[in-house]
Motif scaffolding. Structure first.
Motif, short mmCIF file in Angstrom:
data_model
loop_
_atom_site.label_atom_id
_atom_site.label_comp_id
_atom_site.label_asym_id
_atom_site.label_seq_id
_atom_site.Cartn_x
_atom_site.Cartn_y
_atom_site.Cartn_z
N ARG A 82 4.16 -62.09 -5.23
CA ARG A 82 3.74 -61.91 -3.93
C ARG A 82 4.69 -61.20 -3.33
O ARG A 82 4.41 -60.30 -2.39
CB ARG A 82 3.92 -63.32 -3.30
CG ARG A 82 3.89 -63.56 -1.71
CD ARG A 82 2.74 -62.69 -1.12
NE ARG A 82 1.45 -63.49 -1.56
CZ ARG A 82 0.25 -63.01 -1.33
NH1 ARG A 82 0.12 -62.10 -0.53
NH2 ARG A 82 -0.92 -63.37 -1.62
N ASP A 90 3.32 -57.62 -1.09
CA ASP A 90 3.72 -57.26 0.16
C ASP A 90 4.12 -56.19 0.38
O ASP A 90 4.14 -55.50 1.30
CB ASP A 90 4.47 -58.53 0.66
CG ASP A 90 3.69 -59.81 0.78
OD1 ASP A 90 2.33 -59.79 0.79
OD2 ASP A 90 4.09 -61.01 0.98
N PRO A 121 1.58 -56.73 4.64
CA PRO A 121 0.45 -57.52 5.44
C PRO A 121 0.26 -56.97 6.92
O PRO A 121 1.32 -56.40 7.45
CB PRO A 121 1.53 -58.80 5.71
CG PRO A 121 2.37 -58.80 4.57
CD PRO A 121 2.71 -57.47 4.23
#
Length: 369
Positions: free
Chosen positions: A132, A136, A141
């Motif tokens: 993750r 990112d 995001p």
């Protein structure tokens, strides 16, 4: 296993992996460097479906157009690769950072599409998957948009036509300025007529998987007893209503026909809502899916979403399907081949709608969050 660390190298070092005299080809969001030693792709960080970039933890998407040398390198000799042909050079994937490039490793082509010698798009498999934190970093995001409210759920039984309109206008942007047809035949029930009026501005609701026929293609079947208005994507079955010019049934039964007609569980007005939910799920830009989930794990998903209060869709096909929804998200839940298990397919309008699902103990086969 997920990739847990970032390997950052100088951009020149990344380019040198292709070898001397390599050719550089720009594509939207990236460059493709084709050399004798290897192929190097260097993409920009970001999250734009229209350009090249990391799509999810296991997938990179290259968006063309790209010329013939890239097609040949990624797709191999055309139309066949003969026995004994040496393997194509490796494809190294990088994403730019201010101080260099992140090396995401050697990637494998999963799917390529080309036309007349020009690469249209290509998907690559990233293995092992990105963590993750890494995801990112290379796919930062983005701020979620204002997602449509869920008030339409309250209209499902009292006013299904209004429920359909509120869902459709919240999910699909208007893409046509065409005026709704004023001359829809009176023999078309009101629910189907209203569906066609919505489709004038939002033709996507006619379906990209299964299809509702355009109004000028709706016709009685060979028996002249049923009016066929929907078809399965491979022609395996049709949906129809009884052909009764001047009839009084304003919300008729929908008949599913494979070898013989069998009624769907919901009448036409609510069937069309189910059809719209199904197609929204399957055609969404962002998706998640899981196969063979034990039913005892399903409540975890149901706790995050609201069930659409309808009887199952596609029961005549022995594939009874229920729908769960949240703002900007639709999930379809149907039976797996294995008894006691279900298949889940989720469509979302924005990645952020999937984020809460990432915390669930569900073994996602595909996850775009």
């Amino acid at each position: 296993m997920q990739r847990t660390s970032l390997n950052i190298i100088d951009t020149d070092a990344a380019l040198n992996l292709a070898g001397p005299d390599a050719e550089v080809f720009p594509v939207p969001g990236a460059i493709v460097v084709v050399g004798n030693s290897s192929t190097v792709i260097i993409a920009n960080p970001g999250d734009d479906p229209e350009v090249s970039g990391v799509w999810n933890a296991q997938e990179f998407r290259l968006v063309g157009p790209a010329p013939a040398p890239v097609v040949s390198r990624l797709m191999g000799p055309m139309p066949f690769t003969t026995t004994g042909t040496p393997p194509e050079p490796l494809v190294h994937l990088f994403v730019r950072l201010d101080d260099g490039c992140i090396h995401l490793g050697v990637v494998r082509v999963a799917m390529c599409e080309a036309s007349e010698g020009v690469l249209i798009r290509c998907r690559f498999r990233i293995s092992p998957p990105l963590s993750r934190a890494s995801l990112d970093c290379v796919r930062p995001p983005t701020t979620p948009p204002l997602l449509p409210a869920m008030e339409w759920l309250g209209d499902v039984h009292t006013d299904p036509g209004r429920a359909l309109e509120r869902f459709v206008t919240g999910w699909y942007p208007a893409t046509s300025t065409q005026e709704p047809a004023a001359d829809i035949p009176r023999s078309i029930p009101w629910a189907l007529a209203d569906f066609y009026r919505l489709a004038a501005r939002r033709p996507a609701i006619l379906g990209s998987h299964n299809r509702i026929k355009p109004i000028n293609k709706v016709h009685p079947d060979s028996s002249a007893e049923h009016l066929v208005f929907g078809v399965e994507c491979q022609g395996g079955w049709t949906w129809s209503i009884l052909w009764e010019p001047g009839g009084s049934d304003t919300d008729p039964t929908v008949w599913f026909e494979d070898s013989h007609p069998v009624p769907e569980e919901e009448p036409l007005s609510r069937f069309l809502l189910q059809f719209a939910l199904e197609e929204a799920t399957l055609s969404a830009v962002y998706q998640a899916s899981c196969d063979n989930l034990p039913r005892h794990l399903l409540p975890a998903l149901e706790n995050c979403l609201q069930r659409v209060p309808l009887r199952p869709f596609l029961s005549p096909a022995d594939a009874p399907t229920d729908f769960l929804v949240a703002p900007g998200l639709v999930a379809r839940v149907g039976p797996s081949w294995d008894d006691g298990k279900v298949d889940i397919w989720i469509g979302a309008q924005h990645r952020s709608s999937l984020q809460a699902l990432n915390r669930l103990d569900i073994p996602w086969r595909h996850f775009d969050g």
